[in-house]
Enzyme design. Structure first.
Site, PDB file in Angstrom:
ATOM      1  N   GLY A   8      -0.900  -1.729  19.301  1.00 12.09           N
ATOM      2  CA  GLY A   8      -0.885  -3.069  19.245  1.00 12.09           C
ATOM      3  C   GLY A   8      -1.399  -3.844  17.979  1.00 12.09           C
ATOM      4  N   ILE A  19      -9.324   0.101  21.784  1.00 11.76           N
ATOM      5  CA  ILE A  19      -9.159   0.768  20.439  1.00 11.76           C
ATOM      6  C   ILE A  19      -9.210  -0.347  19.682  1.00 11.76           C
ATOM      7  CG2 ILE A  19      -7.565   2.234  19.233  1.00 11.76           C
ATOM      8  CD1 ILE A  19      -6.834   3.373  21.927  1.00 11.76           C
ATOM      9  N   LEU A  77       0.606   3.430   9.711  1.00 13.02           N
ATOM     10  CA  LEU A  77      -0.269   4.577   9.403  1.00 13.02           C
ATOM     11  C   LEU A  77       0.120   5.626  10.461  1.00 13.02           C
ATOM     12  CD1 LEU A  77      -3.644   2.443   9.405  1.00 13.02           C
ATOM     13  CD2 LEU A  77      -2.329   2.949   7.746  1.00 13.02           C
ATOM     14  N   LYS A  83      -0.800 -15.869  -2.838  1.00 14.42           N
ATOM     15  CA  LYS A  83      -1.301 -14.776  -3.795  1.00 14.42           C
ATOM     16  C   LYS A  83      -0.036 -14.641  -4.901  1.00 14.42           C
ATOM     17  CE  LYS A  83      -1.808  -9.490  -3.472  1.00 14.42           C
ATOM     18  NZ  LYS A  83      -1.689  -8.379  -2.855  1.00 14.42           N
ATOM     19  N   THR A 116       0.186  -1.948  -0.213  1.00 12.26           N
ATOM     20  CA  THR A 116       1.566  -1.737  -0.021  1.00 12.26           C
ATOM     21  C   THR A 116       1.681  -1.231   1.555  1.00 12.26           C
ATOM     22  OG1 THR A 116       0.919   0.517  -0.555  1.00 12.26           O
ATOM     23  CG2 THR A 116       2.579  -0.707  -1.997  1.00 12.26           C
ATOM     24  N   VAL A 151      -7.331  -3.997   7.780  1.00 14.98           N
ATOM     25  CA  VAL A 151      -7.946  -4.279   6.414  1.00 14.98           C
ATOM     26  C   VAL A 151      -6.865  -4.602   5.694  1.00 14.98           C
ATOM     27  CG1 VAL A 151      -9.938  -2.843   6.460  1.00 14.98           C
ATOM     28  CG2 VAL A 151      -7.969  -1.808   5.471  1.00 14.98           C
ATOM     29  N   VAL A 169      -7.423  -1.200  12.580  1.00 12.64           N
ATOM     30  CA  VAL A 169      -7.925  -0.742  11.292  1.00 12.64           C
ATOM     31  C   VAL A 169      -7.859  -2.303  10.788  1.00 12.64           C
ATOM     32  CG1 VAL A 169      -7.346   0.085   8.920  1.00 12.64           C
ATOM     33  CG2 VAL A 169      -7.129   1.294  10.903  1.00 12.64           C
ATOM     34  N   ILE A 206       1.383  -3.136   4.638  1.00 10.74           N
ATOM     35  CA  ILE A 206       2.376  -3.831   5.499  1.00 10.74           C
ATOM     36  C   ILE A 206       3.790  -3.597   4.998  1.00 10.74           C
ATOM     37  CG2 ILE A 206       2.911  -6.331   6.048  1.00 10.74           C
ATOM     38  CD1 ILE A 206      -0.042  -6.624   6.497  1.00 10.74           C
TER      39      ILE A 206
END
Lengths: 497, 469
Positions: free
Chosen positions: A13, A42, A334, A78, A345, A47, A45, A347
């Site tokens: 998730g 869990i 991932l 951005k 890159t 980031v 990540v 996402i």
């Protein structure tokens, strides 16, 4: 005629899991039911705070409101990625989300600039890119709709708090019929003959059956890697960074930069991603060249604001599973592969997999041909991004650390050698019709890292420099004037100055 | 660039291809000295002899400064809307291949997906009838696209009268100060490093240039000096002969007619003042002296060192969908875009060759698709098999790099030839079938009304000032 709905089980998730669940539930409600399994124990990540302009299309396809999405994830705008010290210490260039100038008489703008540049005139290439000029002045406005205007020649992406993106999508996904199950998966059951995954078993003893399993379990790759044993293709010889030391800090006062910054470091590089409420930082490095303690000390020393947490290490390897779709398991994010976030890159690759899955969603049984097509499309994307990333390390003259000496002398894929040599001759970029990173991206990085073409398109030779020079001057002036009328980034975000 | 720029080009071959190249180079690069050696026309040079083009020709003409109105007035061209296929395959009756928008109702869902479902349910008419150009084609009418009207979103090609078109190109080349003289290939003089030093003519003259173009036809004596590696496509394309004939002008038709047969196919194409006829067949099926051989394949390296092969010297296909002149023009534009330095460095010519190969292979696949559907026993190229598999299963069109044919062109052929997807994408299946069917019926009625208001083709051509209709 109508096929029975497929039971889709999304495992994990995080950002990938909730993106996949949201898209399938929203776009294929007649063809699929979606159950997502996640465990609060869990961590994610998370980031992946810097994105590419493609995410806007995802937000739009889901019908999400951009303003609310940005507020919920504390997002900023951005306009590109700034690279510092990559080609050599002191270098600085932007990889902008936009074009350099406009073609003239069918000849790309770059060539007109190259001609004047060879005469020592024409200024910096970045002065002809609206996104560049806007980013440098920390301004932002959405691109104009009229393609004739200069202010239509750029795109934008978001920088956001990835830990908030999943929860934000969860609300949307659940409203669109996704069932969420809390639990940790302890085993995977497979069909004795076909080898397809039939169910996942939870710690609680519960068993969740499905027709299709979308593996968003992150680096663990629970289904594709662990259960199906899909082989790993290792790319660490090209991209040796295998750790990231992440550290959020407070925002500096003043205007927010509408860009992500990547700064070369002795054993890798460091990201800086300004959000509305904080700045994300991280040192991506090679563990063969730097210890965790050294990395931790380096990132603490480098950040501008006050740390908001202790430095946290993430471990990874560059590469990908040979196939992202095997049997009835489709890995997204991932769980399928990893490329360091140098060009934001992560996402995007999640999005590609989701898009292809929706396009190739099984109509009846899963066909070998559809699986092969999915894997071919994913490979195509990975390969192109890989080459583009390697370029950042290869096109460098840094000689100040063992890491940079190693990476810049590593043999590179032939496909990249050809691209560089072609550009070096006369500023030409190999043309492809699909995938990520078209001509402006390659031009920005190649020139930004010191690969200046020796020649240019010969159609430019007939132009008179006495006329071309002033014409370029006028274009630069026009861009500068138009950008100067745009609001600052904070104002564009509706934040106090 | 000045130190390494190309200063001069010598073009062997003064047919349509050679003169097109001369005009294009001279216009894009006015600093260049361009010479054309007008060799006797090779009768087997299909790009020079066959008058068909694709809708991409307008862009090429714009780049060299050829005005379509001038071509019509000079009797050098007639517009072509589409191809009428008769008796091509058992699965399809008579149908029209036209360029342009088909359907316009489904938002992001490709219309062909919805059409495929309706077709299987017996609720859709032929694919071309949902296109403005298809409605015109079936009524035998033509107008130029009219922006802001229902007749905006389509494209058309030109049919060229080879003799007059060539004269016009020659006059254009002269205006662009191209040097032209008659001569025949006599050999080459090479440098110690193997590069071409000069082109020798039969009468002993010597022509020196930085770059040489072989546009002299399939024999390509100049290009052959360096390599004769040839990629043979005979397995994918069954016919190796074309016979060309002429008939007096019948009623001018905006479409070319293609008539299939078990052992050959024939075409009829209206040109100014005549009708061009052709029969395409296999030499194994009884030979005849009057026919022209079709090489069906491409030179592996059309650009090798300082020699660029264009037209039949580079690639040849049969006349189906008129690919030969199209590929020649596309090669010229690409050569200008990628023009290497004087040394013609392999890094630069490799990109030209890479793109040329991909483009030509797509065109080969497009033709092979037609033969496959006509029941011919061919070796199906892997790339075509991939396109067919994805389209046939679920209506997914796989786009490949350097495909000069638009997706709509492929889909018009696939559906026209009866490749109806077995299923449609999950995304498309969410669109209600009944509502789609009634929208399609309305669309069809609206499109069918369009031609009634338009003049007959011949009258329209007269209004355009076209000669010889």
């Amino acid at each position: 005629m109508q096929q029975p709905r497929k039971r889709v089980v999304v495992v994990g998730g995080g950002t990938a899991g909730w993106m996949a669940a949201s898209a399938i539930a929203k776009l294929l409600p007649h063809a699929a039911s979606v159950e997502l399994i996640e465990s609060a124990e869990i961590g994610i990540v998370g980031v992946g705070e810097a994105t590419l302009p493609h995410l806007r299309a995802f937000i739009q396809t889901l019908g999400l409101d951009e303003i609310r999405f940005m507020a919920a994830t504390h997002a900023t705008y951005k306009l590109g990625i700034e690279f510092r010290d990559f080609g050599k210490p002191g270098d600085c260039y932007l990889h902008p989300f936009g074009d350099f100038g406009r073609p003239l008489d069918d000849v790309p703008f770059l060539h007109w600039w190259l001609r004047m540049h060879a005469l020592g005139q024409g200024g910096d290439l970045g002065e002809y890119c609206v996104a560049n000029v806007m980013a440098a002045q920390r301004r932002f406005a959405p691109p104009a709709a009229d393609p004739e205007t200069l202010l239509s020649t750029y795109g934008y992406a978001y920088q956001f708090d990835a830990t908030r993106f999943g929860p934000y999508l969860r609300i949307f996904a659940e409203a669109n019929g996704v069932t969420r199950t809390e639990g940790r998966i302890v085993s995977v059951e497979r069909h004795p003959e076909t080898g397809d995954v039939t169910a996942v078993v939870l710690e609680s003893g519960g068993r969740i059956h499905g027709d299709l399993f979308v593996d968003c379990s992150g680096f663990r790759s629970l289904l594709l890697g662990d259960a199906l044993g899909e082989a790993w293709e290792d790319w660490s010889h090209w991209l040796p960074c295998d750790r990231a030391m992440a550290l959020p800090c407070t925002s500096p006062p003043g205007e927010i930069e509408p860009l992500t910054r990547a700064t070369a470091m002795p054993a890798g590089w460091r990201w800086r991603i300004p959000l509305q409420h904080r700045v994300g930082n991280g040192y991506v490095y090679s563990s063969a060249h730097l210890s965790e303690d050294e990395a931790s000390a380096a990132i603490l020393a480098a950040v501008e604001g006050a740390p908001l947490a202790d430095p946290r290490v993430l471990r990874f390897k560059a590469g990908r599973r040979k196939r992202s779709w095997s049997h009835n398991v489709i890995a997204v994010g991932l769980a399928s592969g990893f490329l360091e976030p140098l060009e934001s890159t992560s996402i995007y690759l999640v999005q590609v997999a989701i898009q292809q899955l929706i396009d190739l969603f099984p109509i009846g049984a899963i066909e070998v041909a559809d699986r092969a097509e999915f894997n071919a499309q994913v490979d195509y994307e990975y390969d192109r991004i890989r080459d583009f990333l390697i370029l950042h390390y290869h096109a460098s003259t840094r000689d100040d650390s063992a890491f940079w000496r190693d990476v810049r002398h590593t043999a590179i894929p032939n496909s990249l050698t050809e691209k560089i040599e072609l550009f070096r001759r006369a500023g030409r970029i190999q043309r492809y019709s699909r995938g990520l990173f078209f001509a402006p991206s390659w031009i920005a990085v190649l020139i930004g890292q010191g690969i200046m073409p020796k020649g240019w398109d010969q159609r430019v030779d007939a132009a008179n420099p006495q006329e071309l020079g002033p014409a370029l001057e006028r274009l630069r002036g026009q861009i500068a004037r138009e950008v100067a009328t745009l609001p600052g980034h904070r104002a564009a975000l509706g934040l106090p100055a | 660039m000045s130190g390494r720029a190309i200063r001069s080009i010598a073009i062997l071959g003064g047919g349509i291809v050679g003169l097109s190249a001369a005009a294009a180079f001279a216009r894009a690069l006015p600093q260049l000295a361009v010479t054309v050696i007008d060799t006797p026309l090779d009768p087997a040079a299909l790009a020079d002899r066959l008058p068909g083009s694709t809708s991409a020709i307008h862009r090429f003409h714009a780049s060299i400064g050829v005005d379509e109105q001038a071509l019509l007035r000079a009797g050098a061209a007639l517009p072509r809307l589409g191809l009428r296929f008769e008796n091509w395959s058992a699965a399809a009756g008579t149908w029209y291949h036209v360029h342009g928008e088909h359907g316009a109702l489904a938002g992001k869902i490709p219309f062909h997906q919805l059409w495929a479902r309706a077709r299987r349910e017996g609720r859709a008419e032929a694919w071309h009838l949902y296109a403005p150009a298809g409605a015109l084609a079936e009524a035998g009418k033509f107008v130029h696209p009219q922006p802001g009207t229902p007749l905006a979103a389509f494209d058309y090609a030109l049919r060229l009268e080879p003799g007059r078109y060539r004269e016009l190109l020659a006059a254009l080349a002269d205006r662009l100060r191209v040097t032209r003289f008659a001569g025949a290939f006599g050999g080459v003089e090479r440098r110690a490093n193997g590069d071409l030093a000069a082109l020798l003519l039969e009468d002993g003259r010597r022509v020196e240039a930085d770059l040489y173009v072989d546009a002299s036809g399939p024999a390509a004596p100049l290009a052959a000096v360096f390599s004769n590696r040839f990629e043979d496509w005979r397995g994918a394309l069954p016919f190796d002969r074309v016979e060309i004939g002429e008939a007096p002008p019948s009623a001018a038709d905006p479409n070319d007619t293609v008539i299939g047969g078990t052992r050959d196919w024939q075409f009829a194409s209206s040109l100014p003042g005549k009708t061009l006829l052709g029969r395409i067949h296999a030499s194994s099926d009884g030979n005849d002296d009057s026919s022209i051989a079709i090489r069906r394949g491409r030179r592996a390296e059309p650009w090798i060192r300082k020699v660029l092969a264009l037209g039949d010297a580079a690639v040849a296909l049969d006349p189906l969908h008129w690919p030969n002149l199209h590929l020649a023009q596309s090669g010229i534009a690409r050569a200008i875009e990628l023009l290497p330095g004087r040394d013609c460095h392999p890094v630069e010519t490799a990109e030209y060759n890479r793109r040329s190969r991909a483009e030509a292979e797509r065109m080969r696949d497009f033709q092979a698709l037609h033969y496959l559907r006509a029941g011919a026993m061919i070796e199906v190229p892997e790339s075509l098999a991939h396109v067919l598999e994805q389209f046939e299963r679920r209506g997914r069109f796989v786009h490949q790099d350097e495909d000069g044919l638009l997706e709509e062109v492929w889909i018009a052929a696939l559906l026209g030839l009866g490749v109806v997807p077995h299923a449609i994408d999950a995304l498309a299946s969410a669109v209600p079938a009944d509502a789609t069917a009634s929208r399609m019926a309305e669309m069809r009625v609206g499109l069918a009304r369009l031609p009634g208001r338009l003049p007959p083709y011949a009258d329209y051509l007269l209004r355009c000032g076209a000669r010889g209709t």
